[in-house]
Each structure stands twice: as structure tokens, then as C-alpha cells.
Design an enzyme around this catalytic site. Structure first.
Site, PDB file in Angstrom:
ATOM      1  N   ASN A 139       0.855  -1.080   0.229  1.00  0.00           N
ATOM      2  CA  ASN A 139      -0.025  -0.183   0.086  1.00  0.00           C
ATOM      3  C   ASN A 139       1.042   1.324  -0.072  1.00  0.00           C
ATOM      4  O   ASN A 139       2.041   1.276   0.084  1.00  0.00           O
ATOM      5  CB  ASN A 139      -1.009   0.091   1.141  1.00  0.00           C
ATOM      6  CG  ASN A 139      -0.209  -0.304   2.476  1.00  0.00           C
ATOM      7  OD1 ASN A 139       0.448   0.626   2.914  1.00  0.00           O
ATOM      8  ND2 ASN A 139      -0.263  -1.211   3.242  1.00  0.00           N
TER       9      ASN A 139
ATOM     10  N   PRO B  52      -3.334 -12.737   9.593  1.00  0.00           N
ATOM     11  CA  PRO B  52      -3.943 -12.780  10.877  1.00  0.00           C
ATOM     12  C   PRO B  52      -3.987 -11.205  11.383  1.00  0.00           C
ATOM     13  O   PRO B  52      -3.020 -10.332  11.199  1.00  0.00           O
ATOM     14  CB  PRO B  52      -2.847 -13.694  11.891  1.00  0.00           C
ATOM     15  CG  PRO B  52      -2.337 -14.597  10.913  1.00  0.00           C
ATOM     16  CD  PRO B  52      -2.160 -13.724   9.749  1.00  0.00           C
ATOM     17  N   ASP B  53      -4.995 -10.877  11.991  1.00  0.00           N
ATOM     18  CA  ASP B  53      -5.203  -9.651  12.574  1.00  0.00           C
ATOM     19  C   ASP B  53      -4.175  -9.475  13.733  1.00  0.00           C
ATOM     20  O   ASP B  53      -4.723  -9.728  14.799  1.00  0.00           O
ATOM     21  CB  ASP B  53      -6.660  -9.506  13.014  1.00  0.00           C
ATOM     22  CG  ASP B  53      -6.895  -8.022  13.210  1.00  0.00           C
ATOM     23  OD1 ASP B  53      -6.317  -7.142  13.765  1.00  0.00           O
ATOM     24  OD2 ASP B  53      -8.168  -7.574  12.765  1.00  0.00           O
ATOM     25  N   LEU B  54      -3.375  -8.603  13.448  1.00  0.00           N
ATOM     26  CA  LEU B  54      -2.072  -8.492  14.298  1.00  0.00           C
ATOM     27  C   LEU B  54      -2.460  -7.489  15.552  1.00  0.00           C
ATOM     28  O   LEU B  54      -2.323  -7.929  16.916  1.00  0.00           O
ATOM     29  CB  LEU B  54      -1.062  -7.583  13.574  1.00  0.00           C
ATOM     30  CG  LEU B  54       0.086  -7.240  14.478  1.00  0.00           C
ATOM     31  CD1 LEU B  54       0.743  -8.521  15.222  1.00  0.00           C
ATOM     32  CD2 LEU B  54       1.094  -6.698  13.695  1.00  0.00           C
ATOM     33  N   VAL B  55      -3.373  -6.140  15.255  1.00  0.00           N
ATOM     34  CA  VAL B  55      -3.820  -5.572  16.401  1.00  0.00           C
ATOM     35  C   VAL B  55      -4.726  -6.157  17.473  1.00  0.00           C
ATOM     36  O   VAL B  55      -4.711  -6.032  18.670  1.00  0.00           O
ATOM     37  CB  VAL B  55      -4.086  -4.033  15.926  1.00  0.00           C
ATOM     38  CG1 VAL B  55      -5.655  -4.232  15.243  1.00  0.00           C
ATOM     39  CG2 VAL B  55      -4.498  -3.134  17.145  1.00  0.00           C
TER      40      VAL B  55
ATOM     41  N   PHE C 269      -5.518   2.434  14.362  1.00  0.00           N
ATOM     42  CA  PHE C 269      -5.832   3.574  13.343  1.00  0.00           C
ATOM     43  C   PHE C 269      -6.553   2.679  12.283  1.00  0.00           C
ATOM     44  O   PHE C 269      -6.443   1.691  11.895  1.00  0.00           O
ATOM     45  CB  PHE C 269      -4.520   4.214  12.623  1.00  0.00           C
ATOM     46  CG  PHE C 269      -3.923   5.344  13.312  1.00  0.00           C
ATOM     47  CD1 PHE C 269      -3.983   6.470  12.635  1.00  0.00           C
ATOM     48  CD2 PHE C 269      -3.272   5.024  14.541  1.00  0.00           C
ATOM     49  CE1 PHE C 269      -3.488   7.701  13.133  1.00  0.00           C
ATOM     50  CE2 PHE C 269      -2.726   6.283  15.250  1.00  0.00           C
ATOM     51  CZ  PHE C 269      -2.739   7.646  14.330  1.00  0.00           C
TER      52      PHE C 269
ATOM     53  N   LYS D  56      13.193 -14.136  -8.891  1.00  0.00           N
ATOM     54  CA  LYS D  56      12.105 -13.319  -9.581  1.00  0.00           C
ATOM     55  C   LYS D  56      11.583 -14.334 -10.575  1.00  0.00           C
ATOM     56  O   LYS D  56      12.297 -15.211 -11.448  1.00  0.00           O
ATOM     57  CB  LYS D  56      12.923 -12.218 -10.459  1.00  0.00           C
ATOM     58  CG  LYS D  56      11.726 -11.557 -11.479  1.00  0.00           C
ATOM     59  CD  LYS D  56      12.193 -10.551 -12.313  1.00  0.00           C
ATOM     60  CE  LYS D  56      11.258  -9.948 -13.004  1.00  0.00           C
ATOM     61  NZ  LYS D  56      11.633  -8.804 -13.960  1.00  0.00           N
TER      62      LYS D  56
ATOM     63  N   LYS E 196     -14.642  -1.406  14.514  1.00  0.00           N
ATOM     64  CA  LYS E 196     -13.364  -2.085  14.684  1.00  0.00           C
ATOM     65  C   LYS E 196     -12.887  -2.007  16.063  1.00  0.00           C
ATOM     66  O   LYS E 196     -12.285  -2.766  16.787  1.00  0.00           O
ATOM     67  CB  LYS E 196     -12.287  -1.493  13.681  1.00  0.00           C
ATOM     68  CG  LYS E 196     -12.335  -1.793  12.275  1.00  0.00           C
ATOM     69  CD  LYS E 196     -11.433  -0.993  11.389  1.00  0.00           C
ATOM     70  CE  LYS E 196     -11.726  -1.510   9.724  1.00  0.00           C
ATOM     71  NZ  LYS E 196     -10.594  -0.855   9.129  1.00  0.00           N
TER      72      LYS E 196
ATOM     73  N   ASP F 191      -3.652  -6.896   4.649  1.00  0.00           N
ATOM     74  CA  ASP F 191      -4.735  -7.769   5.025  1.00  0.00           C
ATOM     75  C   ASP F 191      -4.530  -9.257   4.577  1.00  0.00           C
ATOM     76  O   ASP F 191      -4.934 -10.091   4.938  1.00  0.00           O
ATOM     77  CB  ASP F 191      -6.033  -7.275   4.817  1.00  0.00           C
ATOM     78  CG  ASP F 191      -6.320  -6.105   5.513  1.00  0.00           C
ATOM     79  OD1 ASP F 191      -6.188  -5.993   6.778  1.00  0.00           O
ATOM     80  OD2 ASP F 191      -6.849  -4.996   4.837  1.00  0.00           O
TER      81      ASP F 191
END
Length: 402
Positions: free
Chosen positions: A213, A308-311, A327, A292, A341, A282
Site C-alpha cells: 500500500n 492474521p489480525d495483528l492489532v 488507526f 524473480k 473495529k 490484510d
């Protein structure tokens, strides 16, 4: 326009004096009032006329220490006028005088006649900086809560020496000045240990291709700088980014979400707050080649898997004395999904910021936000710099802890 503030700048006798021109110019362009003092040796490197022009006000020298038509001594007037005081470059000679509380010129007399926060930016030859007596003087000043500083940077100096001695860059000093103008120099986060994440993660398909991102890490860096200026001990764990991290900030660079998870899992128990400003991926490719891949060997469709959802994981492990702040970068309606969330991940606060509005979101120096506390309190922060948003967040964390 930024609210005009009163900033006093003292220029010492060193080649780095030229960098102070950029600082003064930037402060004036931001709408602040600036007064400049030049030492006698500083005038060998740059003229008072230069700073008079940049500051839109006559520069002061020791020859103008006392004006016959001035009702009060100049050092008293300047000391009372200043909201923050920058000394750059700070020479070994001035450092020694400040360390001993001497006042034999306009600069040192104004220091003793003022009560505002003082920013120190040393610059000198590497061997001079490493001398035991210089380090003793430096240690003496940096234990005084009135002084804030950015240590000399390493590199090639004007004298061709290589090592510590370069003055911190103008942008770094401007950030610290901004923080002190916001807080008045208070260290209300002293004793707190803050774990901060920033930047984006990269989930590699092969040696050159990845899912990622546009996060540049500016919010994470602003949080680290703001926290440190207020006395906190900070550790910044960040993804790949072009931003240079100041040496005063402890930091760990990672690439993937898994690497970030490993670092945070190792560190979390030793910290009081976790602020998850990083844009952690995600999804990731199910396979990761170390070389390569030829184009015709790239899977199509590309098989993906969720990360996996880290936070959420870290929040589930927090002790009662720990806080987790998340955030949420959103488009369109930013508030509704952010509140969901916060509840789902059992966060203490969440900062929802738009990425589809002008001057907000990824790679922008400014941002706006809606901040939710777990109590249901909602605070709207209009467009501002990311540094000011960081300070606002710290203010709220302290407020809700009362």
C-alpha cells in the site's frame, strides 16, 4: 495560516550557520515572529543583514546589547518575549558557558533571563565533540528539563573529518520547535513506554513483486517524535519507507506483516501503550519465491490468504495497565467502520482518517480524523499537520486516563 508564535534564534560561530537561514525563512513563511541573535564568531560566517532580511526584523549582536533608547535591557526583553529559544549551531565554547551558567554576551545573558524551552543543536569537529570535557558539559545540560536537543549527526564534515559533528537538519529542528510550541516544553509523558508502528508492509510474491500500500510512515514518525519530545520512551517498528529516522528514536525496520508481528510480540510486554499507525497488509500471496519469477510462471489467478489480525491479537494480550490505540484508514464513511473495529478488536481508542479527501491520508504531511474512545466519546480533529494530530492523540490518551 499557523497561529503566529514568538521564536528566538541564536546563531553560533560554525559553518552550519548557513542551515539556520532555512530555519528562519521557514518559520517566517509559516507566519511566526522570529528574532535572531548572532554571536561575534557567527558573524564571521554569515552577516546580520542576512538574518535581518530573512526575519523581517533587525538581527541582534553583542554591539547592540544595550540600546540607549531602550527602556529595559535587551536580554531581559528578548528573554520575556520568546516562547521557544533555538541555539544553532551550538559550539563547544557556548556549550561550556551554558553548562556553567555564565552570562558574558547577549546569547548567554538571554538564556539566563528567559524561562521558555531551549532547543540545542550542537555542531563541531568530531574530535572536539568526543572530548571528555565537552561530553561532561553536554551531559550537564541535557539533564536540565529546560533543554531539548538533537544530537550531532554523523557524516563528512566541512573539515573533512568523518563522524559525529554535523548539525541536525533544518526539517528535524523545525519539527522539534513545532512540538515545543504545541506543548510549551512539558514532559507529561515521562515514565511512559510507547510502542509505535508506522509505514506499510510488503507481502512478497517473489524477489521483486509484492502486495502493498502507499503508506509512507509519516504518521508513525510524527507519533514517535511527539512522544519523545514529551518525555516518553518510544520504539518505532516500521515497514519499508524512504523517511529518515532521527538517531534519537529507537526503531526497528521490518518488511512483512509477519515480521512486524514477531517484533511486536517480542516487545509488547515491556511497553505501556501500543499505537498501531502502520498500514499492515490484510492479504498475502500463498507462495513466496526467493528469486524473480518469469512472467509466464506467475500464477493466474494468484492464490491469496488472509494475514492474521495483528492489532486484535495484541489487544487480546494486554494487561489492565496497558492501552492499545488503533488507526483506521477509510474512504467515504470513516466513522461507522472505525467504531465497529474498536469494539471488535477491544481497543482503547481508534483514529479514523480519510484517504479519499484532499491533503489527507497516505504520504500527506497533513491529516484529519475522527477519534473514538471505548467509552463512546467521539472527537473530530479538523485538517491539521500529522505532528499536531499526534499531540492531540496524546492529549486524549492522558485525558481519558484521568
Amino acid at each position: 495560516m499557523t497561529q503566529a508564535r514568538r521564536i528566538l534564534v541564536a546563531v553560533g560561530g560554525g559553518i552550519a550557520a548557513y542551515k539556520v537561514c532555512e530555519i528562519v525563512s521557514s518559520l517566517i513563511q509559516a507566519g511566526h515572529s522570529v528574532r535572531v541573535i548572532l554571536t561575534e564568531t557567527a558573524q564571521q560566517f554569515i552577516t546580520p543583514l542576512t538574518f535581518s532580511t530573512l526575519a523581517r526584523h533587525p538581527a541582534y549582536t553583542d554591539q547592540k546589547f544595550w540600546h540607549p533608547d531602550q527602556a529595559r535591557p535587551l536580554h531581559i526583553e528578548l528573554g520575556e518575549w520568546a516562547e521557544v529559544f533555538l541555539i544553532a549551531p551550538l559550539t563547544a565554547h557556548t556549550l561550556a558557558k551554558l553548562s556553567q551558567g555564565l552570562a558574558d554576551d547577549l546569547l548567554t545573558s538571554t538564556v539566563l533571563a528567559s524561562t521558555c524551552p531551549i532547543v540545542l543543536a550542537p555542531a563541531m569537529n568530531t574530535v572536539m565533540w568526543s572530548q571528555a570535557v565537552v561530553q561532561r558539559n553536554w551531559a550537564n545540560l541535557t539533564t536540565d528539563p529546560r533543554y531539548h536537543w538533537l544530537s550531532p549527526r554523523s557524516g563528512r564534515l566541512a573539515c573533512d573529518a568523518v563522524g559525529p559533528g554535523r548539525m541536525a537538519e533544518p526539517e528535524e529542528l523545525l519539527t522539534l520547535l513545532d512540538s515545543l510550541l504545541i506543548t510549551g516544553g512539558k514532559r507529561d509523558l515521562r515514565g511512559n513506554k510507547i510502542l509505535i508502528t508506522g509505514g506499510g508492509t510488503r507481502e512478497h510474491l517473489d524477489a521483486v513483486r509484492f502486495l502493498g500500500n502507499p503508506a509512507a510512515g509519516k504518521m508513525g514518525l510524527a507519533l514517535a517524535q511527539a512522544g519523545q519530545s514529551r518525555g516518553a520512551e518510544v520504539l518505532l517498528v516500521h515497514g519499508p519507507q524512504a523517511l529518515e529516522i532521527p538517531p534519537e528514536i529507537d526503531h526497528i525496520a521490518v518488511t512483512s506483516g509477519l515480521e512486524m508481528a514477531e517484533r511486536l510480540n517480542q516487545a509488547w510486554a515491556d511497553f505501556d501503550w501500543l499505537i498501531m499507525a502502520a498500514a499492515v497488509g490484510d492479504i498475502r500471496p500463498k507462495t513466496n519465491a526467493t528469486t524473480k519469477l518469469p512472467k509466464d510462471q506467475i500464477p493466474n489467478p494468484l492464490p491469496l490468504e488472509f494475514i492474521p489480525d495483528l492489532v486484535k491479537h495484541l489487544a487480546s494480550r494486554k494487561r489492565p495497565d496497558q492501552q492499545v490505540i488503533g488507526f483506521a484508514a477509510q474512504t467515504e464513511d470513516i466513522a461507522t467502520p472505525a467504531w465497529a473495529k474498536l469494539q471488535d478488536k477491544e481497543l482503547d481508542l481508534i483514529v479514523a482518517n480519510p484517504i479519499d479527501r484532499p491533503d489527507s491520508g497516505f504520504n500527506s504531511p497533513t491529516n484529519q480524523a475522527v477519534i473514538f474512545h471505548k467509552s463512546g466519546a467521539k472527537i473530530t480533529v479538523p485538517l491539521t499537520t500529522k505532528l499536531k494530530l499526534a499531540h492531540k492523540l496524546y492529549d486524549l490518551i492522558l485525558q481519558f486516563a484521568e
